[in-house]
Design a protein around this motif. Structure first.
Motif: not given
Length: 324
Positions: A300-319
């Protein structure tokens, strides 16, 4: 402030019984007038105890009381504004109404809206948020900002961390955070957070932010719809054991929130947030509208975004799914 509110404030702020004579002298009223005011307050549900030769004492129980909340706030928060309601459709909706008020927009002081019940509470994607009376904490924080840009996700993560700090310190349990807006205890959701930005129509800039917080504090799970009862939790058993009033808990949330809010944009809190995350190094399914994304969470980066192993960065969404 009328005499009823003045007397309520005086009794609420007293650490022991206070005599009717002392209250009467304080406000230049007769003892009979004080007796009538106290009776009126008791009829309104305020838990004021009366004892012969001692006077009156406020026993903080489950009744929302602005003065009890204020009494437990640090000095730097003594000027914040409060609105307490018996019932609202939604505290976030009320905050939006206030955001269009000229007096509110010109005032940089935060406003806290709290309701004992919500008849139309909502969460992300407009989902209904069940808000039974006298059991939950339903609160919105209306903040003024001169920022042209805002990261609602980062503010939401900071809020989630603030609430976990409060639960840990006050109730003695260790919550987890489900990115981005749920706080879990025993793997069940007890807190939901909804951050909404209010933009200026003419300039398009964001000048106000609303942080909505809903907590199943003393809530009975049986009061919730059957289809969600298996997924949600309540702090009721812990709170009852610890005997912590809603007023005190609200004051502690606000203390922790504003402590983080002053520097949240730096993202310095993310390291602590990650320690409490239940997603790191797990396979997840994230839903964004009609789209679904599966992946392995590495950060989880310093902007609160979710970082996935494939390089995808998500700043919103529902798990929607979590797998080991």
């Amino acid at each position: 402030m009328n005499n009823i509110q003045k007397v309520l404030q005086f009794i609420s702020n007293s650490s022991d019984y206070v005599s009717g004579e002392k209250i009467a002298t304080e406000f230049s009223l007769s003892r009979t007038a004080i007796w009538k005011i106290v009776k009126n307050l008791q009829n309104m549900g305020y838990p004021i105890k009366s004892k012969m030769h001692l006077g009156y004492y406020y026993e903080d129980t489950n009744k929302l009381n602005e003065f009890i909340i204020r009494k437990n706030l640090p000095q730097n928060l003594e000027t914040i504004n409060f609105e307490l309601h018996d019932s609202l459709k939604s505290t976030n909706i009320r905050a939006k109404e206030l955001s269009t008020n000229t007096n509110t927009t010109q005032n940089t002081t935060p406003t806290i809206i709290i309701s004992d019940q919500q008849t139309g509470g909502y969460g992300r994607y407009g989902r209904s948020f069940t808000s039974p009376s006298q059991t939950g904490i339903y609160m919105s924080i209306l903040l003024q900002t001169d920022m042209n840009t805002l990261n609602p996700g980062l503010l939401t993560t900071a809020t989630a961390l603030a609430i976990t700090r409060t639960i840990e310190r006050v109730l003695g349990v260790s919550p987890q955070i489900k990115w981005v807006n749920d706080v879990l205890v025993d793997k069940k959701k007890v807190v939901g957070i909804l951050t909404e930005a209010v933009s200026d129509i003419e300039s398009g800039s964001i000048n106000q932010v609303i942080v909505g917080i809903g907590i199943n504090y003393l809530s009975d799970i049986s009061l919730f719809p059957l289809d969600i009862q298996a997924r949600i939790g309540t702090l009721k058993d812990i709170v009852t054991t610890k005997n912590i009033s809603r007023n005190f808990f609200i004051s502690q949330i606000l203390t922790d929130f504003f402590h983080l809010y002053s520097t949240y944009q730096s993202g310095e809190f993310i390291a602590e947030y990650k320690e409490k995350s239940n997603l790191l190094f797990k396979n997840v399914t994230i839903t964004q509208g009609q789209n679904k994304k599966m992946g392995f969470v590495i950060d989880i980066d310093n902007k609160g975004r979710l970082v996935l192993e494939d390089g995808t960065i998500l700043n919103s969404g529902e798990v929607t799914k979590i797998r080991l």
